[in-house]
Scaffold this motif. Structure first.
Motif, mmCIF file in Angstrom:
data_model
loop_
_atom_site.group_PDB
_atom_site.id
_atom_site.type_symbol
_atom_site.label_atom_id
_atom_site.label_comp_id
_atom_site.label_asym_id
_atom_site.label_seq_id
_atom_site.Cartn_x
_atom_site.Cartn_y
_atom_site.Cartn_z
ATOM 1 N N ARG B 56 0.851 -1.187 0.000
ATOM 2 C CA ARG B 56 0.000 0.000 0.000
ATOM 3 C C ARG B 56 0.883 1.231 0.000
ATOM 4 O O ARG B 56 1.935 1.256 0.638
ATOM 5 N N PHE B 58 0.772 5.213 0.842
ATOM 6 C CA PHE B 58 -0.085 6.167 1.547
ATOM 7 C C PHE B 58 0.719 7.382 1.939
ATOM 8 O O PHE B 58 1.947 7.364 1.915
ATOM 9 N N ILE B 68 -4.645 6.430 1.717
ATOM 10 C CA ILE B 68 -4.064 5.506 0.760
ATOM 11 C C ILE B 68 -4.218 5.997 -0.666
ATOM 12 O O ILE B 68 -5.324 6.266 -1.133
ATOM 13 N N GLN B 70 -2.673 4.359 -3.285
ATOM 14 C CA GLN B 70 -2.699 3.248 -4.215
ATOM 15 C C GLN B 70 -2.439 1.934 -3.493
ATOM 16 O O GLN B 70 -1.641 1.879 -2.569
ATOM 17 N N PHE B 71 -3.147 0.899 -3.908
ATOM 18 C CA PHE B 71 -2.744 -0.443 -3.549
ATOM 19 C C PHE B 71 -1.958 -0.986 -4.734
ATOM 20 O O PHE B 71 -2.128 -0.509 -5.855
ATOM 21 N N MET B 97 2.544 -5.421 2.497
ATOM 22 C CA MET B 97 1.482 -6.013 3.304
ATOM 23 C C MET B 97 1.454 -7.530 3.187
ATOM 24 O O MET B 97 0.683 -8.201 3.856
ATOM 25 N N ILE B 161 -8.406 -7.183 -3.934
ATOM 26 C CA ILE B 161 -7.934 -6.338 -2.843
ATOM 27 C C ILE B 161 -8.904 -6.391 -1.673
ATOM 28 O O ILE B 161 -8.519 -6.556 -0.526
ATOM 29 N N VAL B 165 -7.095 -7.348 1.994
ATOM 30 C CA VAL B 165 -6.536 -6.365 2.915
ATOM 31 C C VAL B 165 -7.576 -5.943 3.954
ATOM 32 O O VAL B 165 -8.772 -5.975 3.677
ATOM 33 N N TYR B 169 -7.967 -0.213 5.658
ATOM 34 C CA TYR B 169 -7.209 0.365 4.555
ATOM 35 C C TYR B 169 -8.111 0.679 3.369
ATOM 36 O O TYR B 169 -7.891 1.641 2.651
ATOM 37 N N TYR B 173 -8.568 4.250 1.543
ATOM 38 C CA TYR B 173 -8.485 4.426 0.098
ATOM 39 C C TYR B 173 -9.708 5.182 -0.417
ATOM 40 O O TYR B 173 -9.615 6.036 -1.291
#
Lengths: 192, 192
Positions: B56, B58, B68, B70-71, B97, B161, B165, B169, B173
């Motif tokens: 991630r 952030f 956040i 972007q993942f 992660m 995602i 996760v 998070y 996001y």
DNA sequence: TCGAAAGTGTGATTCAAGTCACACATTCTT
DNA sequence: AAGAATGTGTGACTTGAATCACACTTTCGA
């Protein structure tokens, strides 16, 4: 077209000959205030480089509320890139807000130009890079900032826009209501 | 490295020889859970291609709240592009992660690769194009969507995602609080 | 040049989402 | 295997911004 050449040469030099060739890919267009450059549902044939004028790109939700995705001034590139690159119908609208002159480049022309001239591929990549960065900053600002912070940041970044377009569009760009924005700098502790 | 080749060949074919050369620009790196790939204030030397794992990206506001940006999963490119392209210190953090393996590409390598091989310039441009489009969609969603709409859209787009996760998070996001997100699919009329 | 439309400020009211607080479940860690 | 850390659901309360409503101003178009 001289201005276009200058714009390109900010990234990469081109010879007279090269520029003559590049020119052939573009077509010129005059646009008047309130005129649509692109409408909801259209196929997006071109992207536009703005020689002169101001545009806003927005989309409408089901309730008909407007959300501004981008403003564009002189020297900016503009299109619904989602639709343009993906070749699907647009869900955006692009409207002229001030007498304009634009150069149109079709997707085919763009890709041809990029594949034939490495330096143009480079040029487009650099432009995209800059746009990507700017969008990332905007995402951060939308996620974290209070309306006030967002406005201040925007005003600092694009003073030209703040002074030239009606506040209500600024509000739409920032994702706040017109009223809230107005209160920010009247009641609030904000210099215009 | 085979996976990287496959990834590149989704855009443009490369010969064995070419790929041998391309390989020399990348360096490999293993990353463990909780490890930082990039930290606030660092200069950003590389961008990363993820062969395996989840990250991630952030940033933290003054109050230390996380947002956040972007993942990133397998096959994605990741960096603080603002800082990377602009060569300024990062204001983002990138944290692993899930046990990962990445390939690193410095800015210099990237630009060298792009200028020496037109097809790699093309590759990078196409990647950027896709990223730009995705960001534009995200901006729309942040501007207009209710938290619920944003969540539904996100869940549809990135089911991998959502399932992998922690919800908090996802909330960061989407730009909503953890609690609000939780109420969306418990109280709310939302299928997980 | 005059009436309409568009732009703007400001008050009153409402409401969605943030914050705080706590219980319970799950997973790391040693 | 036990305790700590992390993740998650849910209630009570607070609040910031949206909405509604209206007056005033400026710009535009016939």
């Amino acid at each position: 077209m001289d201005k276009l050449r200058k714009h390109i040469e900010e990234i990469t030099p081109v010879s007279d000959q090269e520029f003559e060739y590049i020119k052939t890919f573009f077509s010129e267009k005059k646009v008047r205030k309130h005129q649509y450059l692109l409408q909801d549902g259209d196929m997006v044939t071109c992207e536009y480089w703005i020689a002169k004028g101001i545009f806003r790109a927005f989309y409408l939700d089901k309730e008909g509320k407007e959300y501004i995705v981008q403003f564009a001034l002189e020297n900016w590139w503009l299109s619904d890139y989602n639709a343009f690159f993906g070749q699907v119908p647009s869900n955006m609208n692009i409207v002229c807000m001030e007498e304009a002159e634009v150069y149109c480049l079709t997707l085919l022309s763009r890709e041809k130009l990029a594949s034939e001239m490495h330096k143009m591929e480079h040029f487009f990549r650099m432009k995209l890079t800059k746009g990507y960065s700017a969008q990332q900053r905007r995402i951060c600002s939308l996620l974290s900032g209070s309306p006030k912070q967002r406005y201040e940041e925007f005003a600092k970044m694009y003073p030209g826009i703040v002074s030239k377009v009606p506040k209500k569009y600024i509000a739409e760009y920032l994702g706040v209501s017109r009223e809230t924005l107005s209160r920010l700098y009247s009641g609030g502790n904000l210099q215009t």
